[in-house]
Enzyme design. Structure first.
Site, PDB file in Angstrom:
ATOM      1  N   HIS A 186       0.866  -1.201   0.000  1.00 25.00           N
ATOM      2  CA  HIS A 186       0.000   0.000   0.000  1.00 25.00           C
ATOM      3  C   HIS A 186       0.890   1.234   0.000  1.00 25.00           C
ATOM      4  CE1 HIS A 186      -3.793   2.181   1.514  1.00 25.00           C
ATOM      5  NE2 HIS A 186      -2.880   3.110   1.294  1.00 25.00           N
ATOM      6  N   HIS A 208       1.471   5.406  -1.633  1.00 26.08           N
ATOM      7  CA  HIS A 208       1.080   6.595  -2.418  1.00 26.08           C
ATOM      8  C   HIS A 208       2.349   7.230  -2.963  1.00 26.08           C
ATOM      9  CE1 HIS A 208      -3.037   6.594  -0.749  1.00 26.08           C
ATOM     10  NE2 HIS A 208      -2.437   6.122   0.331  1.00 26.08           N
ATOM     11  N   ARG A 260       2.115   9.686  -5.504  1.00 22.60           N
ATOM     12  CA  ARG A 260       1.765  11.003  -6.073  1.00 22.60           C
ATOM     13  C   ARG A 260       2.260  11.124  -7.510  1.00 22.60           C
ATOM     14  NH1 ARG A 260      -1.524  10.817  -1.847  1.00 22.60           N
ATOM     15  NH2 ARG A 260      -0.752  11.782   0.045  1.00 22.60           N
ATOM     16  N   ASN A 292      -5.342   7.198  -5.901  1.00 25.25           N
ATOM     17  CA  ASN A 292      -6.026   8.450  -5.518  1.00 25.25           C
ATOM     18  C   ASN A 292      -5.192   9.676  -5.858  1.00 25.25           C
ATOM     19  OD1 ASN A 292      -4.135   7.947  -3.470  1.00 25.25           O
ATOM     20  ND2 ASN A 292      -5.366   8.968  -1.902  1.00 25.25           N
ATOM     21  N   LYS A 316      -9.330  -0.687  -6.048  1.00 28.59           N
ATOM     22  CA  LYS A 316      -9.347  -0.039  -4.734  1.00 28.59           C
ATOM     23  C   LYS A 316     -10.709   0.584  -4.468  1.00 28.59           C
ATOM     24  CE  LYS A 316      -7.941   1.989  -1.024  1.00 28.59           C
ATOM     25  NZ  LYS A 316      -6.761   2.207  -0.232  1.00 28.59           N
ATOM     26  N   HIS A 346     -10.427   0.636   1.637  1.00 28.50           N
ATOM     27  CA  HIS A 346     -10.291   1.625   2.704  1.00 28.50           C
ATOM     28  C   HIS A 346     -11.527   1.435   3.585  1.00 28.50           C
ATOM     29  CE1 HIS A 346      -8.929   5.520   4.463  1.00 28.50           C
ATOM     30  NE2 HIS A 346     -10.162   5.437   4.931  1.00 28.50           N
ATOM     31  N   HIS A 377      -4.611  -0.925   5.951  1.00 27.05           N
ATOM     32  CA  HIS A 377      -4.183  -0.109   7.100  1.00 27.05           C
ATOM     33  C   HIS A 377      -5.123  -0.250   8.304  1.00 27.05           C
ATOM     34  CE1 HIS A 377      -6.946   2.459   4.952  1.00 27.05           C
ATOM     35  NE2 HIS A 377      -6.047   2.988   4.163  1.00 27.05           N
ATOM     36  N   LEU A 394      -5.549   8.784   7.992  1.00 26.62           N
ATOM     37  CA  LEU A 394      -6.831   8.083   8.011  1.00 26.62           C
ATOM     38  C   LEU A 394      -6.621   6.633   7.588  1.00 26.62           C
ATOM     39  CD1 LEU A 394      -8.977  10.983   6.605  1.00 26.62           C
ATOM     40  CD2 LEU A 394      -9.296   9.870   8.807  1.00 26.62           C
ATOM     41  N   ASP A 427       1.398   2.609   3.617  1.00 28.50           N
ATOM     42  CA  ASP A 427       0.507   3.760   3.463  1.00 28.50           C
ATOM     43  C   ASP A 427       1.303   5.060   3.555  1.00 28.50           C
ATOM     44  OD1 ASP A 427      -1.733   5.238   3.004  1.00 28.50           O
ATOM     45  OD2 ASP A 427      -2.545   5.046   5.025  1.00 28.50           O
TER      46      ASP A 427
HETATM   47  C1  NCD Z   1      -3.833   8.862   2.209  1.00 27.19           C
HETATM   48  C2  NCD Z   1      -3.384   9.956   1.239  1.00 27.19           C
HETATM   49  O1  NCD Z   1      -2.886  11.003   1.674  1.00 27.19           O
HETATM   50  O2  NCD Z   1      -3.504   9.761   0.024  1.00 27.19           O
HETATM   51  N1  NCD Z   1      -3.984   9.456   3.511  1.00 27.19           N
HETATM   52  C3  NCD Z   1      -3.973   8.818   4.706  1.00 27.19           C
HETATM   53  O3  NCD Z   1      -4.238   9.478   5.710  1.00 27.19           O
HETATM   54  N2  NCD Z   1      -3.698   7.542   4.813  1.00 27.19           N
HETATM   55  C4  NCD Z   1      -5.077   8.191   1.744  1.00 27.19           C
HETATM   56  C5  NCD Z   1      -5.437   6.936   2.491  1.00 27.19           C
HETATM   57  O4  NCD Z   1      -4.799   5.894   2.331  1.00 27.19           O
HETATM   58  O5  NCD Z   1      -6.389   6.979   3.283  1.00 27.19           O
HETATM   59 ZN    ZN Z   2      -3.295   5.027   1.744  1.00 28.93          ZN
END
Ligand code: NCD
Ligand code: ZN
Length: 346
Positions: free
Chosen positions: A13, A15, A17, A41, A99, A136, A174, A217, A245
């Site tokens: 998992h 991110h 960007r 996302n 997802k 999620h 998560h 989150l 995450d």
């Molecule tokens: C994640 C994000 O910033 O893209 N934020 C987070 O608090 N974990 C999105 C997610 O996985 O919930």
């Molecule tokens: Zn995430």
């Protein structure tokens, strides 16, 4: 010198960007992981095959020259997602999984699913073609207390999804509660556990004033939940595996708008190893980091090995985001200015 050599891990998992943030941060993940599930996302979410291919190409282009790292792409489910793109994308190895973000539960989730019942036909297809569903797991009902949203999601939504689609391969992502730990064990699904949920409880957000550095989150919960997560991660049980995450947000947004997400990529393995060492469970780390995830997803573990050395070091407070050598912003790292013991052997 104390050393630990394991099969190189995967991050289930992540991110990454886009644009200059992607270019500046990807090396942290490619140093530590062979493969990573890339969250869809982005500002404009990844909902089609064409977008996923473009995004995947931009990730490969941003990698350091010698890196061997494979992004596993995901499709962002919406109420109107194309079944055709989903199936074709999965069968052609564009998408590894789908997802589910219930709408407005987290960062860039406003295009997410408004009514989960509306996408039961999507779950039916995914169960048939054996495509994993990554969830999620929080409800978006503003009347539900934010600390209860995971548990309510499990009771109201996840239980029904499992009941109607018993063969669907599900990862509850998560996880933050003892309730989720027990549910995952009892229902033969998988779950990822982040480093930050193993280190902090909800007090962290309120220590010496409101502190958005520890806001993510699902939010961290009570201490008893953190203890359950530690027991689950360090148990070696096959249903629990590594998912950082890691979610970078530029300082200006994080500090002033308090957006949700903790950036832990630079310290991810050191952070997990601190917990495994404290629990006398270093021998279970390879399972959690490198074996359980591939096993759950029916793919082989990586061939490469990686070594960590015991060398106490202080974590930098910020990672600079540069464009053509010019600093454009900075991102705070998890464990900033703390001392961690385990370090990647170069
Ligand atoms: C994640 C994000 O910033 O893209 N934020 C987070 O608090 N974990 C999105 C997610 O996985 O919930
Ligand atoms: Zn995430």
């Amino acid at each position: 010198m104390k050393q630990l050599t394991i099969i190189k891990p995967d991050d289930w998992h992540l991110h990454l960007r886009e644009g200059i943030i992607l270019k500046n941060i990807i090396k942290f993940s490619s140093d530590l992981f062979c493969r990573a599930i890339i969250m869809p996302n982005t500002k404009i979410p990844i909902t089609t095959i064409d977008q996923a291919i473009l995004y995947r190409n931009s990730i490969y282009a941003a990698l350091p020259k010698k890196a061997k790292f494979h992004p596993l792409m995901t499709i962002y489910l919406t109420d109107n997602i194309s079944l055709n793109d989903l199936e074709k994308g999965y069968k052609n190895n564009i998408f590894f999984a789908a997802k589910l973000y219930p709408a407005n539960t987290t960062t860039n989730s406003s295009y997410g699913v408004k009514n989960i019942n509306n996408i039961y036909k999507v779950f039916e297809l995914m169960e048939k073609i054996k495509m994993p569903l990554l969830i999620h797991g929080e409800v978006n009902d503003p009347n539900v207390d934010i600390f209860d949203r995971e548990q309510v999601f499990i009771d109201k939504e996840l239980s029904s999804i499992i009941k109607y689609f018993p063969k669907l391969k599900i990862v509850l992502e998560h996880i933050t509660t003892s309730y989720a730990v027990d549910f995952v064990r009892e229902n033969n699904i998988g779950a990822t556990i982040t480093p930050h949920h193993l280190h902090i409880n909800r007090n962290a957000m309120f220590f010496e004033g409101l502190n958005s550095d520890f806001y993510c989150l699902p939010v961290a919960k009570r201490e008893s939940n953190r203890v359950s997560l530690i027991k689950a991660a360090t148990s070696g049980e096959e249903c629990f595996f590594l998912g950082t995450d890691s979610a970078p947000h530029l300082r200006q947004w994080k500090a002033f708008c308090g957006c949700a997400g903790i950036f832990n990529a630079p310290v991810a393995i050191s952070s997990y190893l601190k917990i495994f060492e404290e629990e006398n469970a270093l021998d279970k780390f390879e399972k959690f980091a490198s074996l359980n995830g591939p096993k759950y997803h029916n793919i082989p573990p990586n061939n490469e090995k990686i070594t960590f050395i015991y060398e106490p070091h202080t974590i930098k407070d910020f990672i600079e985001i540069k464009d053509n050598g010019k600093v454009q912003g900075k991102i705070k790292s998890f464990h900033s200015l703390e001392t961690l013991n385990w370090k990647l052997k170069l």
